[in-house]
Design a protein around this motif. Structure first.
Motif, short mmCIF file in Angstrom:
data_model
loop_
_atom_site.label_atom_id
_atom_site.label_comp_id
_atom_site.label_asym_id
_atom_site.label_seq_id
_atom_site.Cartn_x
_atom_site.Cartn_y
_atom_site.Cartn_z
N CYS A 1 -4.96 0.94 -2.24
CA CYS A 1 -4.51 2.29 -1.88
C CYS A 1 -5.69 3.14 -1.42
N CYS B 1 -6.36 2.21 -7.48
CA CYS B 1 -6.05 0.95 -6.78
C CYS B 1 -6.94 0.77 -5.55
N TRP C 1 -2.30 4.88 -7.78
CA TRP C 1 -2.97 4.91 -6.47
C TRP C 1 -4.43 5.34 -6.60
N CYS D 1 0.59 -1.68 -7.68
CA CYS D 1 -0.87 -1.58 -7.62
C CYS D 1 -1.56 -2.51 -8.62
N CYS E 1 2.83 0.09 -4.18
CA CYS E 1 1.45 0.16 -3.70
C CYS E 1 1.47 0.40 -2.19
N ILE E 2 1.05 1.60 -1.80
CA ILE E 2 1.11 1.96 -0.37
C ILE E 2 -0.02 1.27 0.41
N GLY E 3 -1.06 0.84 -0.35
CA GLY E 3 -2.17 0.16 0.32
C GLY E 3 -1.84 -1.27 0.71
ZN LIG Z 1 -2.02 0.44 -4.61
#
Ligand SMILES: [Zn+2]
Length: 294
Positions: A88, A85, A82, A25, A44-46
């Motif tokens: 995210c 971020c 998150w 992130c 970072c899932i975004g």
């Molecule tokens: Zn992220």
């Protein structure tokens, strides 16, 4: 023997982030940590690139391991990065992930990640296993849950209809000490799981007969942060593994610890014959007596 690999995600990713800082992130820089622990820097899932990385890794893993199950972790992933971020938070908005009284939007972001990987693996004919933290969001629908923070997570998962592997730390963590007299034991992470405690595990306690069908079995965990040699692995495993084996294959009403210790003498003979570095179980009995006296 089937080897089931575990690739822990989206936490425990610091080494990957050190190599690919753009997948975190903050963008890093990150360093591989030489000690164990739980780290705030997670995937970072975004960032679609991070998700693509996970999918590429999984494609390689299923190529190497023919196991029906692939363990994808899901434990010890702090949400702090998150929360701040932009990528995210944008993912939370576009996927309409909502907080409720039990979950934060970031909990749901973790579930989004787990479910996406689960779908990918399901499409290749595989099933996922995750640590009991995956119950904190929306559990991936076909996930098998590994209950490690005690048995509560496994009980809850079985009640929800998930398959479960019981590996409660207070019975099944073989990296824990086997005696309270730790001065005479090899240095370990802590805890106290003597032989008799392992033997006393009832993996289907407090479940109905129907729910108990979801308990696939038990598992011992031997994390090796403090275990430098294979001789020490043997010492931590033997004879606790014999006790856990009997937990699995013996009907509850037939379990009898005294009878087990009598038969253990024969097994110790085999350990000796094969030159294995077991822990003397009769020392164990002395430990138990010492504990009772306290
Ligand atoms: Zn992220």
């Amino acid at each position: 023997i089937t080897v089931i690999p575990e690739v822990d995600l989206p936490g425990h990713m610091l080494a990957a982030l050190a190599a690919y800082p753009e997948m975190g992130c903050t963008g890093g820089p990150y360093e591989v940590c030489p000690r164990w622990g739980v780290f705030e820097d997670v995937l970072c899932i975004g960032n679609e690139k991070s998700m693509q990385f996970l999918e590429d890794v999984m494609a390689e893993i299923i190529d190497i391991f023919p196991s029906k199950y692939i363990h994808i972790g899901g434990d010890e992933a702090p949400r702090t990065r998150w929360e701040k971020c932009p990528k995210c938070q944008a993912r939370i908005r576009t996927e309409k992930l909502k907080a409720d009284k039990n979950h934060t939007a970031e909990d749901r972001l973790q579930s989004y990640c787990m479910t996406r990987i689960e779908k990918l693996l399901n499409s290749k004919g595989r099933q996922i296993i995750g640590w009991d933290e995956i119950l904190e969001g929306d559990v991936a629908p076909n996930a098998t849950v590994m209950s490690w923070r005690g048995s509560a997570g496994g009980i809850k998962a079985a009640q929800l209809g998930h398959d479960v592997i019981m590996t409660p730390n207070d019975y099944c963590y073989f990296d824990y000490y086997q005696s309270e007299d730790t001065r005479h034991e090899p240095f370990a992470i802590g805890g106290f799981v003597p032989l008799e405690k392992v033997y006393s595990l009832n993996p289907t306690a407090s479940l109905t007969e129907e729910q108990a069908k979801h308990i696939l079995g038990t598992q011992a965990n031997l994390w090796t942060e403090y275990i430098p040699t294979s001789e020490q692995v043997e010492y931590m495993v033997l004879p606790r593994m014999a006790a856990l084996a009997e937990v699995q294959w013996t009907q509850l009403e037939k379990k009898d610890y005294t009878n087990f210790t009598t038969r253990l003498a024969g097994l110790i003979g085999l350990y000796r014959r094969d030159g294995l570095n077991y822990r003397e179980p009769f020392r164990q009995q002395a430990d138990s007596t010492a504990t009772e006296k306290k």
